[in-house]
Design an enzyme around this catalytic site. Structure first.
Site, PDB file in Angstrom:
ATOM      1  N   ASP A 196      71.396  48.628  57.952  1.00  0.00           N
ATOM      2  CA  ASP A 196      70.698  48.507  56.654  1.00  0.00           C
ATOM      3  C   ASP A 196      71.570  48.793  55.435  1.00  0.00           C
ATOM      4  OD1 ASP A 196      68.249  47.645  57.616  1.00  0.00           O
ATOM      5  OD2 ASP A 196      67.472  49.664  57.887  1.00  0.00           O
ATOM      6  N   GLY A 227      66.218  58.147  58.567  1.00  0.00           N
ATOM      7  CA  GLY A 227      65.331  57.073  58.977  1.00  0.00           C
ATOM      8  C   GLY A 227      65.930  56.186  60.039  1.00  0.00           C
ATOM      9  N   CYS A 228      66.496  55.067  59.617  1.00  0.00           N
ATOM     10  CA  CYS A 228      66.942  54.053  60.561  1.00  0.00           C
ATOM     11  C   CYS A 228      68.186  54.467  61.339  1.00  0.00           C
ATOM     12  CB  CYS A 228      67.163  52.730  59.831  1.00  0.00           C
ATOM     13  SG  CYS A 228      65.639  52.083  59.086  1.00  0.00           S
ATOM     14  N   VAL A 229      69.063  55.263  60.738  1.00  0.00           N
ATOM     15  CA  VAL A 229      70.222  55.769  61.479  1.00  0.00           C
ATOM     16  C   VAL A 229      69.751  56.699  62.595  1.00  0.00           C
ATOM     17  CG1 VAL A 229      72.257  57.265  61.335  1.00  0.00           C
ATOM     18  CG2 VAL A 229      71.870  55.486  59.610  1.00  0.00           C
ATOM     19  N   GLY A 237      67.947  54.660  65.353  1.00  0.00           N
ATOM     20  CA  GLY A 237      68.887  53.867  66.142  1.00  0.00           C
ATOM     21  C   GLY A 237      69.721  54.719  67.083  1.00  0.00           C
TER      22      GLY A 237
END
Length: 227
Positions: free
Chosen positions: A33, A154-156, A159
């Site tokens: 992202d 969040g996305c880190v 993942g």
């Protein structure tokens, strides 16, 4: 190197945690992202120290290409009516910026992927959920995933946790990730390092990415930031 010493997270979580997953023999780089919505000052998810994250990530991309390692980019994208956004889009209404018909071009990559790079399109926080990422990594023989991008909390984080769940060694690069405050960034790194991933410094990641790979890869090209 930080991951070879007693990890900082051990002091927070105690000796029951903070083991090391270590490095395998076939790393890949996943950039999560890193798009204009986060890196531009007026973006809907603008981060305060985005330039440093972009600079470090560019160095990792260049090292991965030099070493012949795969580079993958995870990006969030939705249908024009947000029909595929689910409850995540209700929880975070600003995700509408990533709809295919949204104004502003906020989903455009800040760094330029090469034509041979893999682009993983996702709708949720984890780049693994509902995508072909795991199959792509398994087919390439990847056993270690170097993670850069945003946001750390969040996305880190999502993942990295899912990489571990899929049996792939997550290595989160401290200086290549960012969040809305230093506290959010550091607290989530400490928790990741204790339970789900190894948090490493840039120098360690560059050392592993810059080495030779057993994976056949196209001619490396240095990453460049979009103007």
């Amino acid at each position: 190197m930080r991951s070879q010493e007693t990890p900082e997270s051990a002091g927070v979580h105690g000796s029951a945690f903070s083991g090391r997953v270590g490095w395998g023999s076939r790393p890949a780089l996943l950039v999560i992202d890193l798009v204009r919505a986060y890196t531009e000052p007026d973006g809907p998810f603008a981060l305060p120290a985005a330039d440093a994250v972009v600079e470090t990530t560019a160095a990792l991309v260049a090292a991965a290409r030099s070493g012949g390692h795969p580079v993958l980019w995870a990006t969030t994208r939705y249908a024009p009516d947000m029909a595929d956004g689910g409850l995540f889009a209700r929880k975070v209404p600003a995700l509408r910026a990533f709809a295919e018909d949204a104004d502003g071009g906020w989903g455009e990559q800040t760094l330029t992927p090469d034509p041979e790079d893999v682009i993983v399109v996702k709708q949720y926080a984890s780049a693994f959920f509902g995508t072909s990422l795991a199959s792509t990594l398994y087919t390439a023989g990847v056993d270690t995933l170097v993670i850069a991008g945003v946001s750390t909390s969040g996305c880190v984080r999502a993942g990295a946790m899912d990489a571990l769940n899929h049996g792939i060694r997550p290595q989160v690069v401290r200086q290549a990730c960012g969040d809305r405050t230093p506290e959010l960034h550091e607290n989530n790194l400490a928790d990741l390092d204790a339970k789900y991933a190894d948090v490493v410094d840039t120098a360690e990641a560059l050392l592993h990415l810059g080495g030779p790979s057993t994976i056949t890869s196209p001619t490396p090209v240095e990453a460049g930031r979009k103007q």
